[in-house]
Scaffold this motif. Structure first.
Motif, PDB file in Angstrom:
ATOM      1  N   TYR A  40       0.830  -1.202   0.000  1.00 25.80           N
ATOM      2  CA  TYR A  40       0.000   0.000   0.000  1.00 25.80           C
ATOM      3  C   TYR A  40       0.868   1.256   0.000  1.00 25.80           C
ATOM      4  CZ  TYR A  40      -3.475  -3.387   1.570  1.00 25.80           C
ATOM      5  OH  TYR A  40      -4.293  -4.483   1.671  1.00 25.80           O
ATOM      6  N   LEU A  41       0.311   2.323  -0.534  1.00 20.82           N
ATOM      7  CA  LEU A  41       0.913   3.649  -0.406  1.00 20.82           C
ATOM      8  C   LEU A  41      -0.186   4.586   0.075  1.00 20.82           C
ATOM      9  CD1 LEU A  41       3.524   5.319  -0.793  1.00 20.82           C
ATOM     10  CD2 LEU A  41       2.587   6.018  -3.013  1.00 20.82           C
ATOM     11  N   GLN A  42      -0.129   4.933   1.350  1.00 23.21           N
ATOM     12  CA  GLN A  42      -1.060   5.906   1.917  1.00 23.21           C
ATOM     13  C   GLN A  42      -0.531   7.298   1.634  1.00 23.21           C
ATOM     14  OE1 GLN A  42      -4.101   5.482   3.571  1.00 23.21           O
ATOM     15  NE2 GLN A  42      -4.208   7.715   3.420  1.00 23.21           N
ATOM     16  N   MET A  43      -1.327   8.117   0.958  1.00 21.15           N
ATOM     17  CA  MET A  43      -0.892   9.444   0.549  1.00 21.15           C
ATOM     18  C   MET A  43      -1.789  10.478   1.220  1.00 21.15           C
ATOM     19  SD  MET A  43      -0.113   8.796  -3.490  1.00 21.15           S
ATOM     20  CE  MET A  43      -1.842   8.698  -3.915  1.00 21.15           C
ATOM     21  N   ASN A  44      -1.190  11.331   2.034  1.00 28.18           N
ATOM     22  CA  ASN A  44      -1.925  12.374   2.742  1.00 28.18           C
ATOM     23  C   ASN A  44      -1.418  13.752   2.322  1.00 28.18           C
ATOM     24  OD1 ASN A  44      -3.279  10.355   4.253  1.00 28.18           O
ATOM     25  ND2 ASN A  44      -1.612  10.315   5.751  1.00 28.18           N
ATOM     26  N   SER A  45      -2.188  14.770   2.658  1.00 28.69           N
ATOM     27  CA  SER A  45      -1.809  16.156   2.347  1.00 28.69           C
ATOM     28  C   SER A  45      -1.368  16.293   0.894  1.00 28.69           C
ATOM     29  CB  SER A  45      -0.677  16.618   3.289  1.00 28.69           C
ATOM     30  OG  SER A  45      -1.070  16.510   4.634  1.00 28.69           O
ATOM     31  N   LEU A  46      -2.159  15.763   0.011  1.00 28.56           N
ATOM     32  CA  LEU A  46      -1.794  15.761  -1.405  1.00 28.56           C
ATOM     33  C   LEU A  46      -1.800  17.175  -1.982  1.00 28.56           C
ATOM     34  CD1 LEU A  46      -3.636  12.526  -2.496  1.00 28.56           C
ATOM     35  CD2 LEU A  46      -1.185  12.940  -2.682  1.00 28.56           C
ATOM     36  N   GLU A  47      -0.892  17.381  -2.912  1.00 30.45           N
ATOM     37  CA  GLU A  47      -0.715  18.674  -3.572  1.00 30.45           C
ATOM     38  C   GLU A  47      -0.835  18.474  -5.075  1.00 30.45           C
ATOM     39  OE1 GLU A  47       3.233  19.406  -2.320  1.00 30.45           O
ATOM     40  OE2 GLU A  47       2.707  19.796  -0.228  1.00 30.45           O
ATOM     41  N   PRO A  48      -1.153  19.535  -5.819  1.00 32.36           N
ATOM     42  CA  PRO A  48      -1.219  19.391  -7.285  1.00 32.36           C
ATOM     43  C   PRO A  48       0.064  18.806  -7.887  1.00 32.36           C
ATOM     44  CG  PRO A  48      -2.223  21.440  -6.630  1.00 32.36           C
ATOM     45  CD  PRO A  48      -1.631  20.857  -5.388  1.00 32.36           C
ATOM     46  N   GLU A  49       1.205  19.068  -7.249  1.00 34.04           N
ATOM     47  CA  GLU A  49       2.474  18.532  -7.748  1.00 34.04           C
ATOM     48  C   GLU A  49       2.568  17.017  -7.609  1.00 34.04           C
ATOM     49  OE1 GLU A  49       2.606  22.681  -7.064  1.00 34.04           O
ATOM     50  OE2 GLU A  49       2.154  21.099  -5.611  1.00 34.04           O
ATOM     51  N   ASP A  50       1.662  16.406  -6.856  1.00 34.41           N
ATOM     52  CA  ASP A  50       1.637  14.950  -6.737  1.00 34.41           C
ATOM     53  C   ASP A  50       0.879  14.284  -7.878  1.00 34.41           C
ATOM     54  OD1 ASP A  50       1.199  15.549  -3.260  1.00 34.41           O
ATOM     55  OD2 ASP A  50       3.039  14.799  -4.205  1.00 34.41           O
ATOM     56  N   THR A  51       0.251  15.087  -8.731  1.00 33.54           N
ATOM     57  CA  THR A  51      -0.472  14.540  -9.881  1.00 33.54           C
ATOM     58  C   THR A  51       0.473  13.772 -10.786  1.00 33.54           C
ATOM     59  OG1 THR A  51      -2.166  16.265  -9.846  1.00 33.54           O
ATOM     60  CG2 THR A  51      -1.790  15.133 -11.944  1.00 33.54           C
ATOM     61  N   ALA A  52       0.160  12.499 -11.046  1.00 35.68           N
ATOM     62  CA  ALA A  52       1.033  11.648 -11.849  1.00 35.68           C
ATOM     63  C   ALA A  52       0.377  10.283 -12.027  1.00 35.68           C
ATOM     64  CB  ALA A  52       2.386  11.462 -11.173  1.00 35.68           C
ATOM     65  N   MET A  53       0.966   9.485 -12.895  1.00 33.92           N
ATOM     66  CA  MET A  53       0.646   8.069 -12.947  1.00 33.92           C
ATOM     67  C   MET A  53       1.555   7.379 -11.931  1.00 33.92           C
ATOM     68  SD  MET A  53      -1.264   5.799 -14.490  1.00 33.92           S
ATOM     69  CE  MET A  53      -1.640   6.264 -16.178  1.00 33.92           C
ATOM     70  N   TYR A  54       0.955   6.588 -11.051  1.00 29.95           N
ATOM     71  CA  TYR A  54       1.718   5.910 -10.011  1.00 29.95           C
ATOM     72  C   TYR A  54       1.853   4.425 -10.364  1.00 29.95           C
ATOM     73  CZ  TYR A  54       1.770   9.958  -6.967  1.00 29.95           C
ATOM     74  OH  TYR A  54       2.018  11.203  -6.433  1.00 29.95           O
ATOM     75  N   TYR A  55       3.083   3.934 -10.254  1.00 28.02           N
ATOM     76  CA  TYR A  55       3.399   2.560 -10.600  1.00 28.02           C
ATOM     77  C   TYR A  55       3.961   1.817  -9.386  1.00 28.02           C
ATOM     78  CZ  TYR A  55       3.223   4.178 -15.458  1.00 28.02           C
ATOM     79  OH  TYR A  55       2.823   4.707 -16.654  1.00 28.02           O
ATOM     80  N   CYS A  56       3.606   0.556  -9.302  1.00 30.12           N
ATOM     81  CA  CYS A  56       4.181  -0.356  -8.335  1.00 30.12           C
ATOM     82  C   CYS A  56       5.267  -1.172  -9.044  1.00 30.12           C
ATOM     83  CB  CYS A  56       3.070  -1.270  -7.810  1.00 30.12           C
ATOM     84  SG  CYS A  56       3.611  -2.567  -6.708  1.00 30.12           S
ATOM     85  N   ALA A  57       6.338  -1.483  -8.313  1.00 30.43           N
ATOM     86  CA  ALA A  57       7.425  -2.270  -8.889  1.00 30.43           C
ATOM     87  C   ALA A  57       7.958  -3.248  -7.858  1.00 30.43           C
ATOM     88  CB  ALA A  57       8.542  -1.348  -9.374  1.00 30.43           C
ATOM     89  N   ALA A  58       8.581  -4.324  -8.339  1.00 32.54           N
ATOM     90  CA  ALA A  58       9.110  -5.353  -7.446  1.00 32.54           C
ATOM     91  C   ALA A  58      10.450  -5.874  -7.945  1.00 32.54           C
ATOM     92  CB  ALA A  58       8.116  -6.517  -7.328  1.00 32.54           C
ATOM     93  N   GLU A  59      11.296  -6.230  -6.987  1.00 30.24           N
ATOM     94  CA  GLU A  59      12.582  -6.824  -7.304  1.00 30.24           C
ATOM     95  C   GLU A  59      12.905  -7.872  -6.240  1.00 30.24           C
ATOM     96  OE1 GLU A  59      14.391  -6.540  -9.888  1.00 30.24           O
ATOM     97  OE2 GLU A  59      16.207  -7.570  -9.225  1.00 30.24           O
ATOM     98  N   PRO A  60      13.286  -9.081  -6.625  1.00 31.91           N
ATOM     99  CA  PRO A  60      13.649 -10.093  -5.617  1.00 31.91           C
ATOM    100  C   PRO A  60      14.805  -9.619  -4.745  1.00 31.91           C
ATOM    101  CG  PRO A  60      13.330 -11.120  -7.747  1.00 31.91           C
ATOM    102  CD  PRO A  60      13.307  -9.632  -7.980  1.00 31.91           C
ATOM    103  N   GLY A  61      14.721  -9.948  -3.455  1.00 31.22           N
ATOM    104  CA  GLY A  61      15.770  -9.581  -2.528  1.00 31.22           C
ATOM    105  C   GLY A  61      15.428  -8.360  -1.707  1.00 31.22           C
ATOM    106  N   ASP A  62      16.367  -7.963  -0.828  1.00 30.67           N
ATOM    107  CA  ASP A  62      16.162  -6.784   0.014  1.00 30.67           C
ATOM    108  C   ASP A  62      16.370  -5.501  -0.782  1.00 30.67           C
ATOM    109  OD1 ASP A  62      17.714  -8.196   3.024  1.00 30.67           O
ATOM    110  OD2 ASP A  62      15.839  -8.658   1.975  1.00 30.67           O
ATOM    111  N   CYS A  63      15.723  -4.435  -0.316  1.00 35.57           N
ATOM    112  CA  CYS A  63      15.956  -3.134  -0.941  1.00 35.57           C
ATOM    113  C   CYS A  63      17.415  -2.726  -0.717  1.00 35.57           C
ATOM    114  CB  CYS A  63      15.043  -2.081  -0.307  1.00 35.57           C
ATOM    115  SG  CYS A  63      13.298  -2.261  -0.717  1.00 35.57           S
ATOM    116  N   PRO A  64      18.054  -2.154  -1.724  1.00 32.53           N
ATOM    117  CA  PRO A  64      19.481  -1.829  -1.635  1.00 32.53           C
ATOM    118  C   PRO A  64      19.777  -0.444  -1.085  1.00 32.53           C
ATOM    119  CG  PRO A  64      18.725  -1.427  -3.853  1.00 32.53           C
ATOM    120  CD  PRO A  64      17.521  -1.934  -3.088  1.00 32.53           C
ATOM    121  N   TYR A  65      18.948   0.068  -0.162  1.00 35.75           N
ATOM    122  CA  TYR A  65      19.086   1.436   0.307  1.00 35.75           C
ATOM    123  C   TYR A  65      19.565   1.461   1.748  1.00 35.75           C
ATOM    124  CZ  TYR A  65      15.994   1.531  -3.697  1.00 35.75           C
ATOM    125  OH  TYR A  65      15.443   1.300  -4.922  1.00 35.75           O
TER     126      TYR A  65
END
Length: 131
Positions: A80-105
């Protein structure tokens, strides 16, 4: 083959909230890094959030930190992506993505969530925020 299906997009006014969902199927690995990206027209994807599942850390871009929350329901294989206090600059197409393994951050620095880090993508869901 991992398949991702986003839902929950829509139109709201400034200050409104939306919750995006990403239902995943075809998992074959012990863990995945799940990410949310957005794209405006023909611009590059902007990575806004990522999470290692199950039970890993969450990461946010500076542009959304404090306003958006990524979470995972492992029983439903849904991110899920809970989005609060949305602004016009948040207007976009939102995509979900996946990669096997842990996030590299890193937990100690602002992450650069890059589309190069992900192999599997959904079709996207549109979010429109009007003044």
């Amino acid at each position: 083959q991992v398949q991702l299906l986003e839902s929950g997009g829509g139109s709201v006014h400034t200050g409104g909230s939306l919750r995006l969902s990403c239902a995943a199927s075809g998992y074959g690995f012990r863990s995945y890094c799940m990410g949310w990206f957005r794209q405006v027209l023909e611009k590059e994807h902007e990575g806004v959030a990522a999470i290692t599942t199950p039970g890993g850390s969450a990461y946010y871009s500076l542009s959304v930190k404090g306003r958006m929350t990524i979470s995972q329901d492992n029983a439903k294989n849904t991110t899920y992506l809970q989005m609060n206090s949305l602004e016009p600059e948040d207007t976009a197409m939102y995509y979900c993505a996946a990669e096997p393994g842990d996030c590299p951050y890193s937990d100690y620095a602002a992450p650069h969530i890059s589309d190069d880090d992900f192999s599997y993508w959904g079709q996207g869901t549109q979010v429109t925020v009007s003044p």
